[in-house]
Enzyme design. Structure first.
Site, PDB file in Angstrom:
ATOM      1  N   ARG A  30       0.825  -1.208   0.000  1.00 38.89           N
ATOM      2  CA  ARG A  30       0.000   0.000   0.000  1.00 38.89           C
ATOM      3  C   ARG A  30       0.860   1.261   0.000  1.00 38.89           C
ATOM      4  O   ARG A  30       0.462   2.293  -0.545  1.00 38.89           O
ATOM      5  CB  ARG A  30      -0.945  -0.037   1.206  1.00 38.89           C
ATOM      6  CG  ARG A  30      -2.073  -1.083   1.013  1.00 38.89           C
ATOM      7  CD  ARG A  30      -2.612  -1.576   2.326  1.00 38.89           C
ATOM      8  NE  ARG A  30      -3.815  -2.403   2.231  1.00 38.89           N
ATOM      9  CZ  ARG A  30      -3.821  -3.724   2.003  1.00 38.89           C
ATOM     10  NH1 ARG A  30      -2.673  -4.378   1.833  1.00 38.89           N
ATOM     11  NH2 ARG A  30      -4.962  -4.390   1.950  1.00 38.89           N
ATOM     12  N   GLY A  98      -1.231 -11.978  -4.867  1.00 43.99           N
ATOM     13  CA  GLY A  98      -2.670 -11.722  -4.955  1.00 43.99           C
ATOM     14  C   GLY A  98      -3.016 -10.292  -4.565  1.00 43.99           C
ATOM     15  O   GLY A  98      -3.898  -9.669  -5.160  1.00 43.99           O
ATOM     16  N   ARG A 126      -5.968 -18.231  -9.258  1.00 43.53           N
ATOM     17  CA  ARG A 126      -6.767 -17.749  -8.124  1.00 43.53           C
ATOM     18  C   ARG A 126      -7.999 -16.971  -8.596  1.00 43.53           C
ATOM     19  O   ARG A 126      -7.984 -16.344  -9.654  1.00 43.53           O
ATOM     20  CB  ARG A 126      -5.883 -16.906  -7.198  1.00 43.53           C
ATOM     21  CG  ARG A 126      -4.795 -17.785  -6.571  1.00 43.53           C
ATOM     22  CD  ARG A 126      -3.900 -17.031  -5.644  1.00 43.53           C
ATOM     23  NE  ARG A 126      -4.609 -16.580  -4.462  1.00 43.53           N
ATOM     24  CZ  ARG A 126      -4.066 -15.808  -3.535  1.00 43.53           C
ATOM     25  NH1 ARG A 126      -2.815 -15.383  -3.666  1.00 43.53           N
ATOM     26  NH2 ARG A 126      -4.755 -15.454  -2.479  1.00 43.53           N
ATOM     27  N   SER A 171     -12.966 -10.040   2.887  1.00 47.95           N
ATOM     28  CA  SER A 171     -11.688  -9.959   2.186  1.00 47.95           C
ATOM     29  C   SER A 171     -11.179  -8.532   2.143  1.00 47.95           C
ATOM     30  O   SER A 171     -11.824  -7.640   1.573  1.00 47.95           O
ATOM     31  CB  SER A 171     -11.846 -10.475   0.750  1.00 47.95           C
ATOM     32  OG  SER A 171     -10.736 -10.053  -0.024  1.00 47.95           O
ATOM     33  N   GLN A 173      -8.641  -7.629   0.515  1.00 50.35           N
ATOM     34  CA  GLN A 173      -8.211  -7.323  -0.855  1.00 50.35           C
ATOM     35  C   GLN A 173      -9.383  -6.786  -1.670  1.00 50.35           C
ATOM     36  O   GLN A 173      -9.235  -5.831  -2.431  1.00 50.35           O
ATOM     37  CB  GLN A 173      -7.618  -8.568  -1.510  1.00 50.35           C
ATOM     38  CG  GLN A 173      -6.293  -8.970  -0.863  1.00 50.35           C
ATOM     39  CD  GLN A 173      -5.680 -10.213  -1.474  1.00 50.35           C
ATOM     40  OE1 GLN A 173      -6.303 -10.890  -2.284  1.00 50.35           O
ATOM     41  NE2 GLN A 173      -4.455 -10.515  -1.075  1.00 50.35           N
ATOM     42  N   ASP A 319      -3.925 -15.539   7.424  1.00 49.14           N
ATOM     43  CA  ASP A 319      -2.679 -16.051   6.832  1.00 49.14           C
ATOM     44  C   ASP A 319      -1.904 -16.954   7.785  1.00 49.14           C
ATOM     45  O   ASP A 319      -0.870 -17.502   7.423  1.00 49.14           O
ATOM     46  CB  ASP A 319      -1.784 -14.876   6.409  1.00 49.14           C
ATOM     47  CG  ASP A 319      -2.375 -14.130   5.224  1.00 49.14           C
ATOM     48  OD1 ASP A 319      -3.146 -14.741   4.457  1.00 49.14           O
ATOM     49  OD2 ASP A 319      -2.080 -12.930   5.077  1.00 49.14           O
ATOM     50  N   LYS A 346      -5.990 -19.618  -1.316  1.00 49.75           N
ATOM     51  CA  LYS A 346      -4.794 -18.801  -1.064  1.00 49.75           C
ATOM     52  C   LYS A 346      -3.706 -19.227  -2.053  1.00 49.75           C
ATOM     53  O   LYS A 346      -4.002 -19.803  -3.082  1.00 49.75           O
ATOM     54  CB  LYS A 346      -4.358 -18.959   0.397  1.00 49.75           C
ATOM     55  CG  LYS A 346      -5.356 -18.385   1.385  1.00 49.75           C
ATOM     56  CD  LYS A 346      -5.454 -16.874   1.253  1.00 49.75           C
ATOM     57  CE  LYS A 346      -6.462 -16.281   2.209  1.00 49.75           C
ATOM     58  NZ  LYS A 346      -6.668 -14.841   1.964  1.00 49.75           N
ATOM     59  N   ARG A 350      -4.707 -24.318   1.184  1.00 46.94           N
ATOM     60  CA  ARG A 350      -3.972 -24.502   2.447  1.00 46.94           C
ATOM     61  C   ARG A 350      -4.619 -25.540   3.368  1.00 46.94           C
ATOM     62  O   ARG A 350      -3.950 -26.051   4.268  1.00 46.94           O
ATOM     63  CB  ARG A 350      -3.806 -23.156   3.164  1.00 46.94           C
ATOM     64  CG  ARG A 350      -2.790 -22.289   2.450  1.00 46.94           C
ATOM     65  CD  ARG A 350      -2.550 -20.957   3.116  1.00 46.94           C
ATOM     66  NE  ARG A 350      -1.439 -20.288   2.459  1.00 46.94           N
ATOM     67  CZ  ARG A 350      -1.163 -18.997   2.574  1.00 46.94           C
ATOM     68  NH1 ARG A 350      -1.915 -18.226   3.338  1.00 46.94           N
ATOM     69  NH2 ARG A 350      -0.119 -18.488   1.952  1.00 46.94           N
ATOM     70  N   ARG A 391       4.029 -19.855   2.990  1.00 43.39           N
ATOM     71  CA  ARG A 391       3.648 -20.072   4.396  1.00 43.39           C
ATOM     72  C   ARG A 391       3.584 -21.560   4.754  1.00 43.39           C
ATOM     73  O   ARG A 391       3.767 -21.938   5.901  1.00 43.39           O
ATOM     74  CB  ARG A 391       2.327 -19.367   4.701  1.00 43.39           C
ATOM     75  CG  ARG A 391       2.426 -17.843   4.476  1.00 43.39           C
ATOM     76  CD  ARG A 391       1.346 -17.065   5.184  1.00 43.39           C
ATOM     77  NE  ARG A 391       1.199 -15.733   4.603  1.00 43.39           N
ATOM     78  CZ  ARG A 391       1.990 -14.701   4.865  1.00 43.39           C
ATOM     79  NH1 ARG A 391       3.011 -14.824   5.704  1.00 43.39           N
ATOM     80  NH2 ARG A 391       1.778 -13.528   4.292  1.00 43.39           N
TER      81      ARG A 391
HETATM   82  C1  S3P Z   1      -4.228  -9.169   2.266  1.00 41.26           C
HETATM   83  C2  S3P Z   1      -5.474  -9.674   2.528  1.00 41.26           C
HETATM   84  C3  S3P Z   1      -5.744 -11.104   2.764  1.00 41.26           C
HETATM   85  C4  S3P Z   1      -4.460 -11.877   3.055  1.00 41.26           C
HETATM   86  C5  S3P Z   1      -3.358 -11.498   2.115  1.00 41.26           C
HETATM   87  C6  S3P Z   1      -3.042 -10.022   2.222  1.00 41.26           C
HETATM   88  C7  S3P Z   1      -4.087  -7.712   2.031  1.00 41.26           C
HETATM   89  O1  S3P Z   1      -6.349 -11.664   1.624  1.00 41.26           O
HETATM   90  O2  S3P Z   1      -4.703 -13.262   2.974  1.00 41.26           O
HETATM   91  O3  S3P Z   1      -2.192 -12.246   2.396  1.00 41.26           O
HETATM   92  O4  S3P Z   1      -2.942  -7.211   2.067  1.00 41.26           O
HETATM   93  O5  S3P Z   1      -5.103  -7.048   1.833  1.00 41.26           O
HETATM   94  P1  S3P Z   1      -7.944 -11.713   1.421  1.00 41.26           P
HETATM   95  O6  S3P Z   1      -8.437 -10.356   1.273  1.00 41.26           O
HETATM   96  O7  S3P Z   1      -8.117 -12.526   0.156  1.00 41.26           O
HETATM   97  O8  S3P Z   1      -8.462 -12.446   2.627  1.00 41.26           O
END
Ligand code: S3P
Length: 436
Positions: A30, A98, A126, A171, A173, A319, A346, A350, A391
């Site tokens: 970010r 991701g 994914r 999520s 993300q 995570d 993921k 996992r 991980r």
């Molecule tokens: C993350 C959000 C999570 C996490 C990833 C990092 C982020 O994913 O698993 O390692 O930096 O916003 P999800 O939003 O898919 O849960």
């Protein structure tokens, strides 16, 4: 294609010492994104020099942003302003990351140029509809592969409209993707999450002076703000600290202090879960650094017991489950995880990959659709597969502390995506790990 790396862990040992694990991956991504869109020069201290965060950094370089570093974790970003990105000359390759792909999708949906996002085999398998679907509702034009995966071709549309989106899954993300798109959309963009997820995007936007408000589970943004360059100090990643929180809990005679760890309450589920299992973790010297809470974590050996993991803690430890499964294998009694279906999409599946590896090591680990049931008991040796998931590789390394024989872990090169110093730091503390 990175080189194949195999970890070999000799059984037993204790972990002792004081270390600082690498910086937070989420915040590092970010910092580059928002620093690039800011007006002025942003200095980042403690940037994570690992492959995932570098994928984001290189993507912004490819869009015309001048970025110096990282040198000793310092990065200088010459922000181009909210409307200053340039069309990349080639597809943006995002490796295993991701976060890069999902957050960039939102940001790029509102640009006046077309872009293509690609990644490695794992990333290109994914699910991306979780972001392309709501972005399409905002007016974005994004082509995915037939099954909703990357490569993504983002047409770019300067007429996005704000929407209200009720996220079907918890999520960060997806939330962050939509907030970034909302910076370019007319009207208001509001995102409601079904359970709290990490809020680094909201905090950092505010740190750059861009208004995002929050009421209950809804975050709200519009296109009227601007980002002003700032100084960012990234703390250590609690997701990397987690390996040693578990390692020092399960290995006899251990005493480890992890310095300067980010303890944002949307990330501390791992501490809560381990404490429920009986772990001895002290949170020391709590302080605030650049709008994020930070502390030193001291962890000592303890006798863990199995629990039913509260579902409310799942997104707050999302995570950390691979290594928490190792903790469960070392606990007395049964541990049950439910409500964690997300773990199946993921960097690897996992749930399946950890159950397969634990079973090879002789642990009674039964995968379920949305979690796992693990009976604590002895851990044996054997050769396990990490499936290129950083991980998973690190979690099975930690299992070596309580194993009865050598554990060999295949396909560990992707540890470099988040924690390149893992082997060296683990050895410093007392884990007998070698890497070929
Ligand atoms: C993350 C959000 C999570 C996490 C990833 C990092 C982020 O994913 O698993 O390692 O930096 O916003 P999800 O939003 O898919 O849960």
């Amino acid at each position: 294609m990175s080189k194949t790396i195999t970890f070999t862990v000799q059984p037993g040992g204790s972990l002792r010492g004081e270390i600082r694990v690498p910086s937070d991956k989420s915040m590092s991504h970010r910092s580059i994104m928002l620093g690039s869109l800011a007006e002025g020069v942003t200095h980042v201290k403690g940037f994570l020099n690992a492959e995932d965060a570098m994928s984001t950094l290189e993507a912004f370089r490819a869009m015309g942003v001048q970025i110096e570093g990282p040198v000793n974790g310092e990065v200088t970003i010459h922000g181009v302003g909210k409307h200053g990105l340039k069309a990349p000359q080639a597809p943006l390759y995002l490796g295993n990351s991701g976060t890069s792909m999902r957050l960039l999708s939102g940001l790029l949906a509102g640009q006046p140029f077309e872009s293509v996002l690609t990644g490695d085999k794992s990333l290109e398998s994914r699910p991306m509809r979780r972001v392309t679907l709501p972005l399409t509702l905002m007016g974005a034009e994004i082509e995915t592969q037939d099954n909703g995966t990357a490569p993504l071709r983002i047409k770019g549309n300067t007429h996005l409209q704000g929407i209200h989106y009720d996220m079907p899954i918890a999520s960060a993300q997806v939330k962050s993707c939509l907030l970034l798109a909302g910076m370019y959309a007319s009207g208001e963009t509001t995102v409601t999450e079904p359970a709290p997820t990490r809020d680094h995007t909201e905090r950092m936007l505010n740190g750059f002076g861009y208004p995002v408000s929050r009421a209950g589970s809804t975050a709200r943004i519009n296109n009227q703000g601007k980002l002003t360059a700032t100084h960012i100090d990234v703390p250590s990643d609690i997701s990397s600290a987690a390996f040693f929180l578990v390692g020092a809990s399960i290995a006899p005679d251990s005493d480890v202090t992890l310095q300067h760890v980010g303890i944002n309450p949307t990330r501390t589920g791992v501490i809560d879960i381990l404490r429920l299992m009986g772990a001895n973790i002290e949170v020391l010297n709590e302080r605030s650094v650049g709008g994020e809470p930070v502390a030193d974590l001291r962890v000592r050996s303890s006798k863990l017991h199995g629990i039913n993991i509260p579902e409310a803690l799942v997104p707050l430890a999302i995570d950390e489950f691979p290594v928490l499964f190792v903790a469960a294998a070392c606990a007395e009694g049964q541990t049950v995880l439910t409500g964690a279906k997300e773990l199946r999409v993921k960097e690897s599946d996992r749930i399946q990959v950890m159950a397969d590896g634990l079973q090879i090591l002789g642990v009674d680990a039964q995968p379920t659709e949305d979690g796992m049931v693990i009976q604590g008991g002895p851990i044996g040796g054997g050769r396990v597969e990490s499936h290129g998931d950083h991980r998973i590789a690190m979690s099975f390394s930690i299992a070596g502390l309580r194993a009865g024989a050598t554990i060999t872990i295949n396909d560990c090169a992707n540890v470099n995506t988040s924690f390149p110093e893992f082997g060296q730091l683990a050895r410093t503390l007392g884990l007998d790990l070698s890497s070929q």
